[in-house]
Design a protein around this motif. Structure first.
Motif, PDB file in Angstrom:
ATOM      1  N   TRP A  43       0.839  -1.092   0.070  1.00  0.00           N
ATOM      2  CA  TRP A  43      -0.033   0.122   0.203  1.00  0.00           C
ATOM      3  C   TRP A  43       0.804   1.083   0.065  1.00  0.00           C
ATOM      4  CZ3 TRP A  43      -1.734   2.530   5.201  1.00  0.00           C
ATOM      5  CH2 TRP A  43      -2.521   3.498   4.991  1.00  0.00           C
ATOM      6  N   ALA A  44       1.950   1.338   0.782  1.00  0.00           N
ATOM      7  CA  ALA A  44       2.879   2.475   0.790  1.00  0.00           C
ATOM      8  C   ALA A  44       3.275   2.468  -0.662  1.00  0.00           C
ATOM      9  CB  ALA A  44       3.693   2.287   2.050  1.00  0.00           C
ATOM     10  N   ASP A  45       4.050   1.567  -1.051  1.00  0.00           N
ATOM     11  CA  ASP A  45       4.682   1.762  -2.311  1.00  0.00           C
ATOM     12  C   ASP A  45       3.761   1.972  -3.480  1.00  0.00           C
ATOM     13  OD1 ASP A  45       6.862   0.777  -0.729  1.00  0.00           O
ATOM     14  OD2 ASP A  45       7.318  -0.895  -1.954  1.00  0.00           O
ATOM     15  N   GLU A  46       2.753   1.451  -3.390  1.00  0.00           N
ATOM     16  CA  GLU A  46       1.873   1.528  -4.803  1.00  0.00           C
ATOM     17  C   GLU A  46       0.843   2.734  -4.616  1.00  0.00           C
ATOM     18  OE1 GLU A  46       2.704  -0.156  -7.368  1.00  0.00           O
ATOM     19  OE2 GLU A  46       4.297  -1.381  -6.229  1.00  0.00           O
ATOM     20  N   ALA A  47       0.663   3.216  -3.560  1.00  0.00           N
ATOM     21  CA  ALA A  47      -0.536   4.109  -3.462  1.00  0.00           C
ATOM     22  C   ALA A  47      -0.200   5.533  -2.748  1.00  0.00           C
ATOM     23  CB  ALA A  47      -1.579   3.401  -2.576  1.00  0.00           C
ATOM     24  N   ILE A  48       0.669   5.267  -1.700  1.00  0.00           N
ATOM     25  CA  ILE A  48       0.979   6.625  -1.088  1.00  0.00           C
ATOM     26  C   ILE A  48       2.040   7.185  -1.812  1.00  0.00           C
ATOM     27  CG2 ILE A  48       1.711   7.442   1.079  1.00  0.00           C
ATOM     28  CD1 ILE A  48       0.483   5.357   2.929  1.00  0.00           C
ATOM     29  N   VAL A  49       3.230   6.507  -1.935  1.00  0.00           N
ATOM     30  CA  VAL A  49       4.239   7.263  -2.808  1.00  0.00           C
ATOM     31  C   VAL A  49       3.771   7.874  -4.124  1.00  0.00           C
ATOM     32  CG1 VAL A  49       6.414   6.772  -4.044  1.00  0.00           C
ATOM     33  CG2 VAL A  49       5.920   5.640  -1.730  1.00  0.00           C
ATOM     34  N   PRO A  50       3.072   7.170  -4.972  1.00  0.00           N
ATOM     35  CA  PRO A  50       2.763   7.834  -6.111  1.00  0.00           C
ATOM     36  C   PRO A  50       1.924   9.386  -6.017  1.00  0.00           C
ATOM     37  CG  PRO A  50       2.553   5.585  -6.404  1.00  0.00           C
ATOM     38  CD  PRO A  50       2.696   5.781  -5.139  1.00  0.00           C
ATOM     39  N   ASN A  51       0.854   9.071  -4.794  1.00  0.00           N
ATOM     40  CA  ASN A  51       0.024  10.393  -4.847  1.00  0.00           C
ATOM     41  C   ASN A  51       0.768  11.338  -3.955  1.00  0.00           C
ATOM     42  OD1 ASN A  51      -2.452   9.364  -5.878  1.00  0.00           O
ATOM     43  ND2 ASN A  51      -2.765   8.129  -4.182  1.00  0.00           N
ATOM     44  N   ALA A  52       1.853  10.931  -3.034  1.00  0.00           N
ATOM     45  CA  ALA A  52       2.657  11.845  -2.070  1.00  0.00           C
ATOM     46  C   ALA A  52       3.436  12.670  -3.452  1.00  0.00           C
ATOM     47  CB  ALA A  52       3.456  11.089  -1.167  1.00  0.00           C
ATOM     48  N   ARG A  53       3.826  11.800  -4.452  1.00  0.00           N
ATOM     49  CA  ARG A  53       4.742  12.539  -5.339  1.00  0.00           C
ATOM     50  C   ARG A  53       4.011  13.499  -6.028  1.00  0.00           C
ATOM     51  NH1 ARG A  53       6.317   7.986  -8.285  1.00  0.00           N
ATOM     52  NH2 ARG A  53       7.996   7.653  -6.967  1.00  0.00           N
ATOM     53  N   LYS A  54       2.853  13.413  -6.286  1.00  0.00           N
ATOM     54  CA  LYS A  54       1.843  14.197  -7.017  1.00  0.00           C
ATOM     55  C   LYS A  54       1.579  15.558  -6.326  1.00  0.00           C
ATOM     56  CE  LYS A  54      -0.507  11.003  -9.925  1.00  0.00           C
ATOM     57  NZ  LYS A  54      -1.814  10.212 -10.476  1.00  0.00           N
ATOM     58  N   VAL A  55       1.488  15.543  -5.150  1.00  0.00           N
ATOM     59  CA  VAL A  55       1.043  16.679  -4.392  1.00  0.00           C
ATOM     60  C   VAL A  55       2.348  17.470  -4.007  1.00  0.00           C
ATOM     61  CG1 VAL A  55      -0.974  15.803  -3.131  1.00  0.00           C
ATOM     62  CG2 VAL A  55       1.192  15.541  -2.187  1.00  0.00           C
ATOM     63  N   MET A  56       3.502  16.755  -3.886  1.00  0.00           N
ATOM     64  CA  MET A  56       4.636  17.398  -3.831  1.00  0.00           C
ATOM     65  C   MET A  56       5.011  18.323  -5.146  1.00  0.00           C
ATOM     66  SD  MET A  56       7.198  18.541  -2.245  1.00  0.00           S
ATOM     67  CE  MET A  56       7.120  17.747  -0.533  1.00  0.00           C
ATOM     68  N   ILE A  57       4.787  17.686  -6.140  1.00  0.00           N
ATOM     69  CA  ILE A  57       4.957  18.280  -7.439  1.00  0.00           C
ATOM     70  C   ILE A  57       4.037  19.555  -7.806  1.00  0.00           C
ATOM     71  CG2 ILE A  57       4.618  18.234 -10.127  1.00  0.00           C
ATOM     72  CD1 ILE A  57       6.081  15.497  -9.602  1.00  0.00           C
ATOM     73  N   GLY A  58       2.707  19.408  -7.214  1.00  0.00           N
ATOM     74  CA  GLY A  58       1.801  20.371  -7.125  1.00  0.00           C
ATOM     75  C   GLY A  58       2.371  21.630  -6.244  1.00  0.00           C
ATOM     76  N   ALA A  59       2.894  21.601  -5.069  1.00  0.00           N
ATOM     77  CA  ALA A  59       3.390  22.292  -4.056  1.00  0.00           C
ATOM     78  C   ALA A  59       4.684  22.974  -5.055  1.00  0.00           C
ATOM     79  CB  ALA A  59       3.707  21.817  -2.917  1.00  0.00           C
ATOM     80  N   PHE A  60       5.572  22.298  -5.582  1.00  0.00           N
ATOM     81  CA  PHE A  60       6.668  22.677  -6.282  1.00  0.00           C
ATOM     82  C   PHE A  60       6.172  23.524  -7.209  1.00  0.00           C
ATOM     83  CE2 PHE A  60       9.210  21.868 -10.034  1.00  0.00           C
ATOM     84  CZ  PHE A  60      10.588  22.047  -9.627  1.00  0.00           C
ATOM     85  N   LYS A  61       5.111  23.413  -8.211  1.00  0.00           N
ATOM     86  CA  LYS A  61       4.726  24.230  -9.234  1.00  0.00           C
ATOM     87  C   LYS A  61       4.105  25.509  -8.892  1.00  0.00           C
ATOM     88  CE  LYS A  61       1.866  21.066 -11.309  1.00  0.00           C
ATOM     89  NZ  LYS A  61       0.994  20.677 -12.168  1.00  0.00           N
ATOM     90  N   GLN A  62       3.421  25.581  -7.628  1.00  0.00           N
ATOM     91  CA  GLN A  62       2.753  26.507  -7.316  1.00  0.00           C
ATOM     92  C   GLN A  62       3.448  27.885  -6.740  1.00  0.00           C
ATOM     93  OE1 GLN A  62      -1.111  26.546  -5.712  1.00  0.00           O
ATOM     94  NE2 GLN A  62      -1.535  24.380  -6.702  1.00  0.00           N
TER      95      GLN A  62
END
Length: 267
Positions: free
Chosen positions: A96-115
């Protein structure tokens, strides 16, 4: 000595580093340069992804395979429960951590990175030339949103990921309500996988990982600063404090970086 071929900011490499520290196994980090350095990784392991562990003549790619190898080969301070049901839950939580939390955490971090440009530049390596740092900071957020749309990192993708992570954090809070670790009184592979997965939501409060100055303790607003989720980050920081070895080569923070990146919203 064990050699870990890695990217420093990889959550999967961080999972392995947590396990190595917990098992008190000395190891050498081999930082892989994206692109060119991955040729060597391919020649060694038959694939290009990191982390890869070199243990004598054995080459083990993939963080889960590395964790299981370490458990078999170095059984002291075990990371897998002996009870079959607990063991199954442990492996399920790691997945669950590898396949769900990590990909979604990467997306929200990139969202913060972009804004926000301050957050963008804070994540750059310290040695980044000023010209490149200024160029990255000057990129308009709208342009970055346009680039991310269609490849899974557009605004809608980031909002979906944030919603999923809120449910994940709620679930973790419930698991930790009456327990020091996710599966009871001893840390397991599940704890190390989930703890590493949360690195992109909120960076550890000390320099355990070679990241830019000022980033320690910073995270994605709307997730890292929500009081209801504080139990998760308290558990994660306690786990780090108990078992993760901090870096000893950290320079003193400069005055310009002491305040860290500016908090932003992912809406």
């Amino acid at each position: 000595m064990l050699a870990l071929y890695q990217f420093e900011a990889s959550t999967y490499a961080e999972k392995v580093r947590l396990i190595l520290d917990y098992k008190q196994l000395p190891y050498q980090k081999v930082d892989v340069t994206p692109g060119v350095g991955q040729v060597e990784v391919f020649q060694m392991s038959g694939q290009r992804q990191v982390p890869v562990l070199k243990d004598g003549d054995q080459i083990i790619p993939d963080s889960t395979a590395i964790a299981l190898h370490l458990e078999r080969t170095y059984p002291d301070r075990p990371i897998l429960p002996t009870d079959p049901k607990q063991r199954g839950l442990c492996l399920a939580l790691e997945s669950w951590a590898d396949e769900a939390i990590v990909p979604n955490a990467r997306k929200v971090m990139i969202g913060a990175f972009k804004q926000h440009p301050n957050f963008r530049t804070a994540l750059l390596p310290t040695a980044t030339p000023d010209l490149l740092r200024n160029l990255v900071g000057a990129l308009p957020g709208d342009i970055l949103n346009l680039v991310g749309t269609g490849v899974g990192f557009g605004p809608d993708d980031i909002k979906v990921a944030a919603t999923a992570l809120k449910q994940d954090l709620d679930a973790l809070c419930l698991m930790l309500e009456n327990s020091p670790y996710l599966l009871g009184n001893q840390p397991t592979l599940a704890d190390f996988a989930v703890a590493a997965a949360t690195m992109y939501l909120k960076f550890p409060d000390r320099q355990y990982v070679d990241l830019p100055e000022g980033i320690c303790g910073k995270g994605v607003p709307g997730l890292a600063d929500v009081p209801e989720y504080q139990a998760v980050f308290d558990w994660r920081d306690r786990l780090y404090g108990e078992f993760r070895t901090p870096r000893t080569d950290v320079p003193p923070p400069s005055a310009s970086s002491a305040s860290g990146p500016t908090p932003i919203s992912i809406d």
